[in-house]
Design a protein around this motif. Structure first.
Motif, PDB file in Angstrom:
ATOM      1  N   THR A 304      -1.847  -4.659   2.922  1.00  0.00           N
ATOM      2  CA  THR A 304      -2.427  -5.571   3.912  1.00  0.00           C
ATOM      3  C   THR A 304      -2.598  -6.984   3.349  1.00  0.00           C
ATOM      4  O   THR A 304      -2.307  -7.969   4.032  1.00  0.00           O
ATOM      5  CB  THR A 304      -3.789  -5.035   4.384  1.00  0.00           C
ATOM      6  N   ASP A 409       3.380  -2.880  10.667  1.00  0.00           N
ATOM      7  CA  ASP A 409       2.667  -2.014   9.731  1.00  0.00           C
ATOM      8  C   ASP A 409       2.962  -0.563  10.089  1.00  0.00           C
ATOM      9  O   ASP A 409       3.118  -0.223  11.265  1.00  0.00           O
ATOM     10  CB  ASP A 409       1.159  -2.280   9.812  1.00  0.00           C
ATOM     11  N   GLU A 410       3.017   0.276   9.071  1.00  0.00           N
ATOM     12  CA  GLU A 410       3.312   1.700   9.271  1.00  0.00           C
ATOM     13  C   GLU A 410       4.570   1.844  10.118  1.00  0.00           C
ATOM     14  O   GLU A 410       4.607   2.540  11.124  1.00  0.00           O
ATOM     15  CB  GLU A 410       2.122   2.399   9.930  1.00  0.00           C
ATOM     16  N   GLY A 563      -3.835   3.817   7.813  1.00  0.00           N
ATOM     17  CA  GLY A 563      -4.498   2.534   7.653  1.00  0.00           C
ATOM     18  C   GLY A 563      -5.980   2.515   7.404  1.00  0.00           C
ATOM     19  O   GLY A 563      -6.452   1.673   6.655  1.00  0.00           O
TER      20      GLY A 563
HETATM   21 MG    MG Z   1      -2.113  -0.153   5.424  1.00  0.00          MG
END
Ligand code: MG
Ligand code: ADP
Length: 679
Positions: A304, A409-410, A563
Motif C-alpha cells: 500500500t 489492488d489484489e 487487505g
Molecule cells: Mg494490501
C-alpha cells in the motif's frame, strides 16, 4: 481445440469434418457435440490415454484391484431385471482359453444391444473380484472381423474422449483417415526455428494418435505444447509491442515535492525491497512508454505504501490517479489511509463504491477514525486527485480527466477485462497491478506475461513470525481457551467461516449461527459480525470498532481475506479450513502477524477430513507464500489460484501450466526471436 494450435494451419485443415469420407449429417452432429468442427479439430483431438495392444494380459493372469486391458470371446450374456423391473444388471462372460471374466453394467439395460454371443471384445477396467473374475462397467471395444484391424489391434492405440453414439473404433478410424488425407497439409508453423530435439509438427500429430512407442507420446505432446505456448507468447509479446509503438507514456516521474514530506511523516522508513520497487516504478512512469507492471509482494509486505508513493509521483506531475480494490471494506480502508496520509498534503482523495460517493475535501470522513480535516493544507490544494473505489470505478458514470496512473489492488480478484475497462478511462495511463498471491513462475510468464514484474521480497522489520497449527474439530474447546488467554493479554482475533456460495443463504447461516456460540465461548469479550450481506453502515461500524479495539473478536466470512490491516489482531482461527484453497488460507493468515506481538493461525479442519488435514500441513510447515502457491497450483490447478477463466487466456490442450516451466521459458525465447524479425 485451442486457437493457439489451430491458427498456423492452412485452410484445408480448416475445412469442416464432413470433408473426410464417411461423415454424414448425423456423425457431424455427434462430432460437434465433442467440439470437433474442423479437420484441424480432429487432427488435434487429444487422446485421453493409450492402450498397448501389442501384448494383452490373459484373463487367467488378471490381478485383483488392477486396471487391466484384456480380451476374449463372449460365451454367455444376459440382462437381469429386479426390484419390480426398476433395476437391472447386464452381464457378459468372456473366455480366452485361460479363464473367464464377468463384465457387468448396472442399470444400463441398453448395453445389451451392443454385444452378441461369439463377439470378440477388448475390455479395460479395474478387476474388482477374482471369484469369479469380474470387472464392473469396463470400457469395451468389439473387434469387427471384416474391418482393417491394423488400426485397432497389435499396436499402441489411442483412446479418445467420446460422446454418446460415437464408438472408439469409429472415431479412431475417422482420425486415421483424416491423418492420411490431410496429414500432409499440416504445415511447419515456424520452419526456421531450431527444434532439433522435437519432431516436426506433422510428425508430432501422427505420433499423438498412432505412436510406435509410448515414449513418442511424450515427444509429440511436448512439440504440440511448445507450439501452443509459442502462440501464446507471440500474442502477449505482440500486444506489448503494439502498445509500445502506439502509446506514449505520460511523464509521471514526479519531482519529490509531495513524496518527501509524505515519507517524513510516515513513521517508518521504507524497506530496501520497497525502495527498489519504487525505483523500478519511477523509471517506468518517467519513461517513454506506459508502465505495465505487476507488483507482487507477500501479504503484509507493504504494497500500500508503495502504491501511495507511485500515486504521489503522478500527482506531483499533475496527473490524476485511480485505485481500484475488490471489496468495499478494502476500498474504505484504503480511503482512510490515503485520506490520513494525503490530507495534510492538501490532496483530494475521493471514495467511490456501491454505497459511497465521498471525498476528504468534503470533510466527510467515514465514521471510523474520524480525524478533522487539515484546512490549512487545503488552502494550497493540488489540482490532481486520487479516486479510490471498487468496481464502481469502472461504471460509465465514473470519468476521470487526465488519468495518469491506474492502480489495481489484489489484482487476482479482477478479470483482465475489468482491468482494461478501468485503463480505458484514460488515454494509455500507467498501470500498476498489485497482488499478494505469489505467482508461480509458469503463471507469471503466461497469465501475466504482458506485465513487467516487481517483487517485494522482504517483510518490514519487527514482525514476529506467525505460528500455524492444524487441528481437528475435537480440539475446539482448547482453542477457545487459548484465544481467551490472548484476549486477556489485550490482543484481538479473527474467526473465519467459509462462505459456501456467493450470496448463498448458507454463508449467512454459518456465521450468524455461530455468533451466539462464539459469544458464549468468549464472554465477556465482545464479538463483532462481518459478512457481505450486512448493510455498509453496519460493516463500517464493526470494522471501526474492531480497529479501535472495542470489538475484540471479528467473526467473519472470507470477506476479510484481502487487505484488512489491524496490527493488534494476532489470532486467526479458520473453521472448516478444508473448504479453502491453501493460497486463500495464506491470505487469511496474512491478516495477522502485522504487529510486534506473536501471532497464531489455527486451522480447524472438519472431523471427517483427514486428507484435508494432511494437505493443510503445508501451512504449518512454511510461511513462504511461494511454496504455498506452488502446492496450491499442484493440488488445484491454475484456474483456482488465479481465476484463469477470467484471465482471457486461451485454453491449453497440450501445455500444462503446472509442469511446463522449461517449455514456457523456451517458448518465450523463441517467440521473442520470431517477433524480432517481424517488421
Ligand atoms: Mg494490501
Ligand atoms: P500488503 O502488502 O499486504 O498490502 P500493507 O500495505 O497493508 O501490506 O502493509 C502492512 C502493514 O505494514 C501496514 O500496517 C503498513 O503500514 C506496514 N508497513 C508497510 N511498510 C512498512 C515499513 N517499511 N516498515 C514498517 N511497517 C510497514
Amino acid at each position: 481445440m485451442s486457437e493457439a494450435a489451430s491458427s498456423p494451419q492452412p485452410s484445408a485443415v480448416a475445412a469442416p469434418v464432413s470433408a473426410v469420407r464417411g461423415v454424414g449429417p448425423d456423425r457431424r452432429t455427434q462430432l460437434t457435440r465433442l467440439g470437433l468442427h474442423t479437420i484441424g479439430d480432429l487432427l488435434f483431438h487429444r487422446p485421453r490415454r493409450y492402450e498397448d495392444r501389442r501384448h494383452f494380459r490373459s484373463i487367467g493372469q488378471v490381478q485383483l484391484g488392477e486396471v487391466t486391458a484384456t480380451r476374449g470371446h463372449i460365451v454367455a450374456l444376459g440382462l437381469k431385471r429386479y426390484a419390480k423391473g426398476q433395476k437391472s444388471v447386464f452381464e457378459f462372460i468372456l473366455e480366452d482359453g485361460t479363464a473367464r471374466l464377468h463384465c457387468r453394467w448396472w442399470n444400463l439395460p441398453y448395453m445389451q444391444q451392443y454385444f452378441a454371443q461369439g463377439d470378440e471384445v477388448l475390455v479395460y477396467g479395474k478387476v474388482n473380484s477374482l471369484r469369479p473374475r469380474t470387472i464392473d462397467h469396463p470400457e469395451t471395444e468389439v473387434v469387427v472381423a471384416n474391418e482393417d484391424n491394423s488400426i485397432h489391434l497389435s499396436r499402441i492405440v489411442p483412446i479418445y474422449p467420446l460422446t454418446e453414439g460415437l464408438s472408439q473404433r469409429w472415431l479412431r478410424s475417422l482420425i486415421f483417415r483424416a491423418l492420411q488425407q490431410f496429414g500432409p497439409e499440416i504445415a511447419e508453423p515456424w520452419p526456421k526455428l531450431p527444434l532439433p530435439d522435437l519432431p516436426r509438427r506433422r510428425k508430432a500429430v501422427e505420433m499423438l494418435h498412432f505412436p510406435g512407442e509410448l515414449t513418442e507420446v511424450d515427444l509429440a505432446r511436448r512439440r504440440l505444447a511448445l507450439d501452443e505456448l509459442i502462440e501464446l507468447q507471440l500474442a502477449i509479446q505482440r500486444r506489448r509491442k503494439r502498445l509500445n509503438r502506439n502509446a506514449w507514456g505520460w511523464p509521471c516521474g514526479g519531482d519529490n515535492r509531495l513524496i518527501k514530506p509524505f515519507l517524513a511523516r510516515l513513521g517508518f522508513s521504507l524497506t530496501a525491497a520497497q525502495t527498489k520497487v519504487l525505483r523500478e516504478i519511477r523509471k517506468d512512469m518517467a519513461g517513454a512508454q506506459p508502465m505495465r507492471r505487476l507488483l507482487q509482494g507477500d501479504v503484509g509486505s507493504g504494497k500500500t505504501v508503495v502504491a501511495a508513493c507511485a500515486t504521489l509521483m503522478a500527482l506531483e506531475s499533475g496527473f490524476n490517479v485511480a485505485l481500484m480494490a475488490p471489496t468495499e471494506i478494502l476500498a474504505e480502508q484504503h480511503f482512510q489511509n490515503f485520506a490520513r496520509w494525503f490530507g495534510p498534503l492538501g490532496i483530494e482523495v475521493g471514495l467511490r463504491t456501491g454505497s459511497h460517493r465521498t471525498s476528504n475535501a468534503e470533510c466527510r470522513t467515514l465514521n471510523i477514525e474520524s480525524k478533522p480535516c487539515d484546512h490549512s493544507a487545503l488552502r494550497t490544494p493540488h489540482s490532481a486527485t486520487l479516486s479510490i473505489g471498487t468496481h464502481a470505478l469502472i461504471e460509465d458514470s465514473f470519468a476521470q480527466e487526465n488519468l495518469g496512473l491506474v492502480i489495481i489492488d489484489e489484482q487476482h480478484k479482477f478479470g483482465v477485462a475489468q482491468r482494461e475497462k478501468l485503463v480505458r478511462k484514460g488515454r494509455y495511463p500507467h498501470l500498476l497491478v498489485m497482488t499478494a498471491t505469489p505467482i508461480p513462475r509458469t503463471l507469471g510468464l503466461t497469465l501475466y506475461g504482458d506485465l513487467d514484474i516487481s517483487v517485494i521480497d522482504e517483510l518490514p522489520p519487527g514482525r514476529s513470525p506467525i505460528k500455524t497449527f492444524v487441528r481437528g474439530a475435537d480440539r475446539l474447546p482448547k482453542v477457545w481457551e487459548f484465544m481467551r488467554e490472548k484476549l486477556t493479554e489485550g490482543r484481538q482475533a479473527f474467526v473465519v467461516y467459509p462462505r459456501v456460495e456467493e450470496g448463498g443463504t448458507n454463508e449467512l447461516k454459518a456465521v450468524t449461527k455461530e455468533l451466539d456460540a462464539v459469544q458464549k465461548a468468549l464472554a465477556p469479550f465482545s464479538v463483532g459480525l462481518l459478512h457481505g450481506r450486512l448493510p455498509p453502515e453496519d460493516r463500517e461500524q464493526t470494522m471501526a470498532a474492531f480497529r479501535g479495539g472495542t470489538v475484540h473478536v471479528l467473526l467473519a466470512t472470507s470477506l476479510v481475506e484481502v487487505g484488512v490491516d489491524v496490527p493488534n489482531a494476532t489470532i486467526m482461527l479458520v473453521e472448516n479450513a478444508e473448504q479453502f484453497g491453501l493460497a486463500q488460507l495464506h491470505q487469511l493468515r496474512g491478516r495477522i502477524g502485522r504487529g510486534a506481538h506473536e501471532s497464531y493461525c489455527i486451522l480447524v479442519a472438519a472431523p471427517k477430513s483427514p486428507d484435508a488435514e494432511q494437505r493443510l500441513k503445508v501451512l504449518e510447515e512454511t510461511t513462504d507464500g511461494f511454496r504455498v502457491a506452488e502446492e496450491d497450483l499442484k493440488l488445484r490447478g491454475p484456474g483456482d489460484l488465479l481465476g484463469q477463466q477470467q484471465s482471457g487466456m486461451p485454453p491449453l490442450v497440450f501445455a500444462d501450466l503446472k509442469e511446463d516451466l522449461a517449455l514456457i521459458e523456451r517458448a518465450r525465447g523463441l517467440a521473442g526471436s520470431i517477433i524480432a524479425t517481424e517488421p
